[in-house]
Design an enzyme around this catalytic site. Structure first.
Site, PDB file in Angstrom:
ATOM      1  N   HIS A 245       0.838  -1.204   0.000  1.00  0.00           N
ATOM      2  CA  HIS A 245       0.000   0.000   0.000  1.00  0.00           C
ATOM      3  C   HIS A 245       0.861   1.236   0.000  1.00  0.00           C
ATOM      4  CE1 HIS A 245       0.147  -1.325   4.239  1.00  0.00           C
ATOM      5  NE2 HIS A 245      -0.368  -2.415   3.762  1.00  0.00           N
TER       6      HIS A 245
ATOM      7  N   LYS B  88      -5.935   6.538  -5.133  1.00  0.00           N
ATOM      8  CA  LYS B  88      -5.815   6.547  -3.675  1.00  0.00           C
ATOM      9  C   LYS B  88      -4.998   5.343  -3.178  1.00  0.00           C
ATOM     10  CE  LYS B  88      -7.758   7.891   0.446  1.00  0.00           C
ATOM     11  NZ  LYS B  88      -7.663   9.229   0.990  1.00  0.00           N
TER      12      LYS B  88
ATOM     13  N   GLY C  44      -1.769  -4.718  13.442  1.00  0.00           N
ATOM     14  CA  GLY C  44      -2.286  -4.078  12.231  1.00  0.00           C
ATOM     15  C   GLY C  44      -3.328  -4.946  11.546  1.00  0.00           C
TER      16      GLY C  44
ATOM     17  N   GLY D  11       1.888   1.621  10.523  1.00  0.00           N
ATOM     18  CA  GLY D  11       0.514   2.064  10.292  1.00  0.00           C
ATOM     19  C   GLY D  11      -0.321   2.217  11.554  1.00  0.00           C
TER      20      GLY D  11
ATOM     21  N   ARG E   7      -8.432  16.321  17.423  1.00  0.00           N
ATOM     22  CA  ARG E   7      -7.102  15.982  16.915  1.00  0.00           C
ATOM     23  C   ARG E   7      -6.362  17.281  16.653  1.00  0.00           C
ATOM     24  NH1 ARG E   7      -8.218  12.136  12.513  1.00  0.00           N
ATOM     25  NH2 ARG E   7      -7.995  14.007  11.294  1.00  0.00           N
TER      26      ARG E   7
ATOM     27  N   SER F 248      -8.385  17.705   5.091  1.00  0.00           N
ATOM     28  CA  SER F 248      -7.573  17.550   3.889  1.00  0.00           C
ATOM     29  C   SER F 248      -8.337  17.921   2.621  1.00  0.00           C
ATOM     30  CB  SER F 248      -7.074  16.114   3.795  1.00  0.00           C
ATOM     31  OG  SER F 248      -8.160  15.231   3.889  1.00  0.00           O
TER      32      SER F 248
END
Ligand SMILES: [Fe+2]
Ligand SMILES: [Fe+2]
Ligand SMILES: [Fe+2]
Lengths: 563, 216
Positions: free
Chosen positions: A12, A37, A178, A307, A494, A524
């Protein structure tokens, strides 16, 4: 002069990073240029862009972020261990390994026009560890890397000192936090490698009432290790699905992907409870590992990557409870960051000094405001150049506008940190709905983040900013509901703290002069399912397709003509 | 396209088939959007950059429309398409010829399906398809004009189109070949898998899975 190009990819988010004489010159994810993406394909576009930013014709060395041969061996061994249940997975897995993954170093040499002998590799978790430790401001630190899986390790503890990085201990695949998180992401009906943030956001809506049951799924041991009971999982025998029917027997049937979320219903609240219980389990596991790292290294500072370190809520708990005085998280904690770690390791091996601490993530391609001007005009939008860009943006925000904001070089990593952002006033909770309608089409449980001028954050939050808030990799508790658009249902945010000396800091000062508070809602700059914008063309295309009020590309302001 | 109208009763017959077809269209439109974005980033001409970007926006809208229609017919979110990066592989003229050819086929296909949907009583789908076919006609015409401009003559444009069609046929041939090779591969690897049984025992003895925290 020595130029080292780091490369990650294959599974990825592929990325490239360039280190020249010990200076991190550029770092960029392939998806930003290919517009696919999480694009995993060999990041030749990103690599060429990094070289062009550095003015380098050909790198002296290319370093891949993992050992492809060790990875193939692990895949083969785990297929054999799973005999005979792996028979369906076998042809495809072997095909993928032998068809492309085995040749990645040769492909990179050919694609970049570099002799094959100059293409080397480092270990996957070492690349993660280097991306965190060597980008951190700490001379010495404990380092924890946690992801799905690299070659064989899924978790590792490191000791970073002036002498370099030394591995202390690791946990091997298939015991992987993960892959545990990915399996639950699929169970909750989200796309794996994409919906993990949604699981974290969803957790805030539930209570961890199923934590006890999950103790059967993952056992934590007193030495900080953990073990997955593999009978609840299927990622090791089946490529389609991460979990087994036994997990559904334990927790109830999986959630259908296509059903819209409604947290008013008991059914969806039960799924939120599963998410909250998973979050609690993950935090407990990470805390155990972090405490062991502290004990084994006796360091005061901790660095995180992999990750799983993208889980900002867990990072906040580690900072509070693991016993470290400072914590830093590599902002590109996922595999993209491995490119940076590989480049730094390669450069240091060639004698370059340790790079300076990472101060911002603006390491990608620069935007061309003139191009934005030309394209927006060609598409029929109203375009003007302004002298005081910050005052223009601040004025528009105070009038309640939602603005697509593009400035300088794009960010490395998944967070928008003021270079490719959608900005809005952080107060009215209704703004959140507006952005969701116009742009993000997000589920209701995904919060937007606040960017605040560093030094002012205690006016709204319980604790001051730190090495993590600079990169939006942790959370803070809000004192009240003043900033309604950026406060999550559980009262957290956040928080992103912004250096007053930076360009984004100057914008926040202008916002304060206009509205009295140096805070903006910052999310974003991308539509649902799209990579974040990189170039002027991306930004103009975004503006054309989404109902935001204005696009600001440096000093160019684009608006719609009144129809 | 005659084939599309012949197949229409089958492809539009049930909501499930309809959803599958619409999802396939969404995927194709998304892939075409990606290729146009890459072309916009690669072309040396600012005018063509703007044209490709505007075209990409249309295809993005088409992809969204088809995805929404697929969802309305009970399908889940379609898988996103992949770019072929035809600009880099075939050059700008080859890319344009390929796009022009595809637009022309898309226009005919959507128009035929619109007629069919009308007859099946799905006026909404018919309107959607007609609107998209109108966009494709505009794409067909501007890429046609650019083809003549870039190749220097009508004859040059025709030649580029012939090449695009030949390349497409070759690509189809290779795809079929690859699919057949895939079947052979799956069968032979499955046989090999069961022949590996002795190694399974070896792995279980020599490489048992290590559990928990392993010190270095
Ligand atoms: Fe990783
Ligand atoms: Fe289209
Ligand atoms: Fe089209």
């Amino acid at each position: 002069m020595s130029a080292v190009l780091g490369i990650s990819g294959g599974y990825h988010d592929a990325a490239a990073a360039l280190v020249v004489d010990g200076v991190v010159v550029a770092a960029l994810q392939e998806e930003r240029l290919s517009r696919v993406k999480n694009d995993p394909s060999p990041p030749l576009r990103a690599a060429r862009a990094c070289l062009s930013i550095g003015g380098i014709a050909a790198p002296d060395r290319v370093v891949f972020y993992e050992n492809p041969y060790a990875r193939i061996e692990r895949v083969l061994v785990s297929l054999l261990r799973g005999f005979p249940r792996t028979f369906r997975q076998f042809p495809r897995a072997i095909g993928a390994q032998l068809g492309s993954k085995l040749w990645i170093l040769d492909d990179l040499a050919e694609g970049l026009g570099v002799p094959r002998a100059k293409v080397t590799f480092v270990a996957h978790h070492e690349a993660h560890a280097a991306s965190a430790f060597y980008a951190s401001p700490y001379p010495r630190a404990a380092v924890l890397t946690v992801d799905g899986v690299g070659e064989e390790a899924a978790t590792a503890i490191w000791h970073g000192t002036e002498q370099g990085l030394r591995e202390v201990a690791h946990v091997d695949y298939p015991c992987s936090l993960g892959l545990l998180y990915a399996a639950f992401t699929a169970y909750l009906g989200f796309a794996v490698n994409e919906g993990e943030y949604k699981v974290m956001g969803l957790a805030a809506w539930g209570s961890p009432r199923r934590r006890e049951e999950l103790a059967k799924v993952v056992q934590l041991s007193s030495d900080g290790g953990y073990e997955l009971d593999l009978s609840y999982f299927a990622f090791h025998t089946d490529t389609e699905l991460g979990f087994s029917s036994k997990l559904e027997a334990l927790l109830g049937p999986r959630r259908p992907a296509e059903r819209p979320w409604d947290l008013e219903t008991a059914e969806d609240r039960a799924y939120a409870d599963v998410a909250a219980s998973l979050q609690a389990l993950l935090e407990d596991a990470l805390l155990g590992l972090a405490r062991t790292a502290r004990k084994r290294t006796e360091e005061e500072c901790l660095c995180l990557a992999g990750g799983v370190a993208l889980n900002a809520v867990a990072n906040a708990r580690i900072a509070r409870e693991a016993g470290f005085s400072r914590v830093f998280v590599q902002p590109a904690a996922g595999d993209a960051g491995g490119a940076l770690g590989a480049a730094i390791l390669g450069a240091m091996k060639d004698g370059a000094p340790r790079p300076a601490p990472m101060r911002d993530a603006a390491l990608g391609v620069a935007v061309d405001a003139g191009e934005a001007n030309m394209l927006a005009s060609a598409l029929g939008f109203a375009v003007k150049r302004v002298d005081d860009r910050d005052a223009e943006v601040a004025g528009r925000l105070s009038r309640g506008e939602v603005i697509a904001f593009v400035d300088g070089r794009c960010e490395f990593g998944p967070r928008a940190l003021g270079q490719r952002s959608i900005l809005a006033d952080p107060r009215a909770a209704a703004t959140r709905e507006r952005i969701n309608r116009a742009v993000k089409r997000r589920e209701p449980f995904r919060p937007f983040a606040p960017s605040a001028l560093a030094g002012t954050e205690l006016r709204w939050y319980d604790e001051p900013g730190d090495d993590m808030t600079r990169f939006m990799t942790t959370v803070r508790r809000a004192k009240d509901t003043t900033l309604g658009a950026v406060t999550h249902v559980d009262g957290t945010a956040r928080l992103h703290t912004v250096d007053p000396e930076s360009r984004f800091g100057a914008l926040l000062s202008a916002v304060e002069r206009e509205s009295g508070i140096p805070v903006v809602l910052n999310t974003s700059l991308n539509g649902a399912g799209e990579p974040i914008c990189a170039t002027a063309a991306d930004a103009v295309a975004f503006f054309a397709a989404h109902a935001v009020d204005a696009l600001v590309v440096e000093d160019v302001v684009v608006t719609r003509r009144p129809s | 396209m005659r084939l599309a109208s012949l197949l229409a009763p089958f492809t539009l017959g049930s909501p499930r088939r309809r959803a599958r077809l619409l999802a396939a269209f969404a995927r194709a439109e998304h892939a075409s959007m990606l290729d146009l974005r890459l072309a916009a980033a690669a072309t040396p001409s600012p005018a063509r950059q703007a044209a490709y970007l505007s075209h990409a926006l249309d295809e993005e809208r088409h992809a969204r429309t088809f995805a929404a229609a697929a969802r309305e017919n009970g399908g889940s979110d379609p898988v996103l398409g992949d770019a072929e990066d035809l600009f880099a592989r075939r050059g700008e003229l080859g890319f344009l010829a390929f796009v022009h050819h595809g637009e022309s086929r898309g226009r005919r296909q959507f128009a035929a399906l619109a007629t069919r949907a009308e007859r099946l009583g799905d006026a909404r789908l018919a309107t959607t398809l007609t609107a998209i076919a109108t966009d494709e006609a505009q794409h067909e015409s501007y890429t046609g004009a650019l083809l003549v401009e870039l190749s220097g003559s009508e004859a040059g444009a025709r030649k580029a189109l012939r090449r695009a069609r030949a390349w497409e046929a070759w690509r189809t041939f290779r795809r079929v070949g690859r699919a057949m090779a895939g079947v052979v591969w799956t069968v032979s690897m499955t046989l090999l898998y069961f022949a590996l049984l002795p190694f399974v025992l070896l792995v279980l003895v020599a490489r048992p899975a290590r559990r928990g925290l392993v010190p270095r």
